[in-house]
Design a protein around this motif. Sequence first.
Motif, PDB file in Angstrom:
ATOM      1  N   ALA A   1      -6.863   4.964  -3.953  1.00  0.00           N
ATOM      2  CA  ALA A   1      -7.510   3.810  -3.312  1.00  0.00           C
ATOM      3  C   ALA A   1      -6.554   3.165  -2.305  1.00  0.00           C
ATOM      4  O   ALA A   1      -6.971   2.767  -1.209  1.00  0.00           O
ATOM      5  N   ALA A   2      -5.281   3.063  -2.666  1.00  0.00           N
ATOM      6  CA  ALA A   2      -4.290   2.502  -1.743  1.00  0.00           C
ATOM      7  C   ALA A   2      -4.148   3.395  -0.515  1.00  0.00           C
ATOM      8  O   ALA A   2      -4.026   2.907   0.612  1.00  0.00           O
ATOM      9  N   PHE A   3      -4.175   4.703  -0.728  1.00  0.00           N
ATOM     10  CA  PHE A   3      -4.075   5.645   0.394  1.00  0.00           C
ATOM     11  C   PHE A   3      -5.260   5.468   1.338  1.00  0.00           C
ATOM     12  O   PHE A   3      -5.099   5.426   2.556  1.00  0.00           O
ATOM     13  N   THR A   4      -6.448   5.327   0.772  1.00  0.00           N
ATOM     14  CA  THR A   4      -7.653   5.135   1.585  1.00  0.00           C
ATOM     15  C   THR A   4      -7.544   3.858   2.409  1.00  0.00           C
ATOM     16  O   THR A   4      -7.851   3.854   3.607  1.00  0.00           O
ATOM     17  N   GLU A   5      -7.089   2.775   1.793  1.00  0.00           N
ATOM     18  CA  GLU A   5      -6.951   1.516   2.520  1.00  0.00           C
ATOM     19  C   GLU A   5      -5.857   1.612   3.581  1.00  0.00           C
ATOM     20  O   GLU A   5      -6.012   1.128   4.702  1.00  0.00           O
ATOM     21  N   LEU A   6      -4.734   2.242   3.241  1.00  0.00           N
ATOM     22  CA  LEU A   6      -3.660   2.432   4.217  1.00  0.00           C
ATOM     23  C   LEU A   6      -4.186   3.210   5.422  1.00  0.00           C
ATOM     24  O   LEU A   6      -3.940   2.850   6.565  1.00  0.00           O
ATOM     25  N   TYR A   7      -4.923   4.257   5.156  1.00  0.00           N
ATOM     26  CA  TYR A   7      -5.504   5.060   6.230  1.00  0.00           C
ATOM     27  C   TYR A   7      -6.446   4.211   7.087  1.00  0.00           C
ATOM     28  O   TYR A   7      -6.376   4.232   8.314  1.00  0.00           O
ATOM     29  N   ARG A   8      -7.306   3.456   6.431  1.00  0.00           N
ATOM     30  CA  ARG A   8      -8.288   2.624   7.141  1.00  0.00           C
ATOM     31  C   ARG A   8      -7.595   1.606   8.050  1.00  0.00           C
ATOM     32  O   ARG A   8      -8.027   1.379   9.175  1.00  0.00           O
ATOM     33  N   LEU A   9      -6.505   1.033   7.574  1.00  0.00           N
ATOM     34  CA  LEU A   9      -5.815  -0.012   8.329  1.00  0.00           C
ATOM     35  C   LEU A   9      -4.901   0.526   9.432  1.00  0.00           C
ATOM     36  O   LEU A   9      -4.572  -0.208  10.372  1.00  0.00           O
ATOM     37  N   THR A  10      -4.470   1.779   9.334  1.00  0.00           N
ATOM     38  CA  THR A  10      -3.445   2.267  10.262  1.00  0.00           C
ATOM     39  C   THR A  10      -3.838   3.490  11.088  1.00  0.00           C
ATOM     40  O   THR A  10      -3.170   3.797  12.068  1.00  0.00           O
ATOM     41  N   SER A  11      -4.867   4.187  10.701  1.00  0.00           N
ATOM     42  CA  SER A  11      -5.155   5.476  11.355  1.00  0.00           C
ATOM     43  C   SER A  11      -5.456   5.348  12.842  1.00  0.00           C
ATOM     44  O   SER A  11      -5.130   6.254  13.612  1.00  0.00           O
ATOM     45  N   HIS A  12      -6.047   4.243  13.261  1.00  0.00           N
ATOM     46  CA  HIS A  12      -6.341   4.090  14.685  1.00  0.00           C
ATOM     47  C   HIS A  12      -5.055   4.057  15.514  1.00  0.00           C
ATOM     48  O   HIS A  12      -4.999   4.614  16.606  1.00  0.00           O
TER      49      HIS A  12
ATOM     50  N   LEU B   1       0.822  -1.212   0.000  1.00  0.00           N
ATOM     51  CA  LEU B   1       0.000   0.000   0.000  1.00  0.00           C
ATOM     52  C   LEU B   1       0.858   1.266   0.000  1.00  0.00           C
ATOM     53  O   LEU B   1       0.571   2.213  -0.734  1.00  0.00           O
ATOM     54  N   VAL B   2       1.915   1.292   0.813  1.00  0.00           N
ATOM     55  CA  VAL B   2       2.778   2.471   0.862  1.00  0.00           C
ATOM     56  C   VAL B   2       3.437   2.690  -0.498  1.00  0.00           C
ATOM     57  O   VAL B   2       3.513   3.824  -0.986  1.00  0.00           O
ATOM     58  N   VAL B   3       3.882   1.606  -1.119  1.00  0.00           N
ATOM     59  CA  VAL B   3       4.489   1.721  -2.452  1.00  0.00           C
ATOM     60  C   VAL B   3       3.465   2.274  -3.442  1.00  0.00           C
ATOM     61  O   VAL B   3       3.772   3.164  -4.244  1.00  0.00           O
ATOM     62  N   ALA B   4       2.232   1.789  -3.367  1.00  0.00           N
ATOM     63  CA  ALA B   4       1.174   2.286  -4.258  1.00  0.00           C
ATOM     64  C   ALA B   4       0.852   3.753  -3.970  1.00  0.00           C
ATOM     65  O   ALA B   4       0.631   4.543  -4.892  1.00  0.00           O
ATOM     66  N   VAL B   5       0.852   4.119  -2.707  1.00  0.00           N
ATOM     67  CA  VAL B   5       0.619   5.523  -2.344  1.00  0.00           C
ATOM     68  C   VAL B   5       1.733   6.391  -2.918  1.00  0.00           C
ATOM     69  O   VAL B   5       1.500   7.513  -3.362  1.00  0.00           O
ATOM     70  N   GLY B   6       2.950   5.855  -2.941  1.00  0.00           N
ATOM     71  CA  GLY B   6       4.070   6.573  -3.549  1.00  0.00           C
ATOM     72  C   GLY B   6       3.820   6.885  -5.012  1.00  0.00           C
ATOM     73  O   GLY B   6       4.354   7.849  -5.551  1.00  0.00           O
TER      74      GLY B   6
END
Length: 184
Positions: free
Chosen positions: A18-29, A8-13
């Motif tokens: 969509a990858a950013f949204t999923e990364l946020y969903r999985l890590t923001s807490h 996901l981080v590589v895709a956000v790069g």
Amino acid sequence: MTLRLTELVVAVGGHDRAAFTELYRLTSHRVFGLALRMLGNRSTAEEVTQEVYLQTWVLADRYDASISSPMGWLMMLTHRRAVDRIRMDRSAVEREMVFGHLHLGQDRDVVLEEVEQSHDERAVQDCMDALTPLQRETISLAYYGGRTYSEVAEHLGAPVPTVKTRIRDGLKRLADCLLGPDAE
């Protein structure tokens, strides 16, 4: 999970929303939790969390999996932002306390202060106009834009030592201009 977060981080790069949204969903807490523990204030922790994900969007293309895990990287970004906020808040409180102690009970001429402030602002602007365009832009980003040396360097695409030199030389020229040729 680490492998998925790395992908996901590589895709956000590559600016994959969509990858950013999923990364946020999985890590923001976890990012928010660390910020809240460090800052002790929910709204400030929310601001820091937002800043961390903005920084993640900008810096994801530089992420190096050999240095840290994605979660470790996000926690490092969060820790740095929270420490910066703590320092900034502490500094602001100290400045207000010093100002309060220096000016407690003193009578003030508000009109005179406003005239002097206006005069000083005009003098600074005139002297800013006397700088080279690169010095003016660098100083404006750092002092009026509130950016760090690193952020200014990144914005200008210049090395940090070059930015520091421009700021130092520009501030020297500003001081010379503001104090006049007779001041030493």
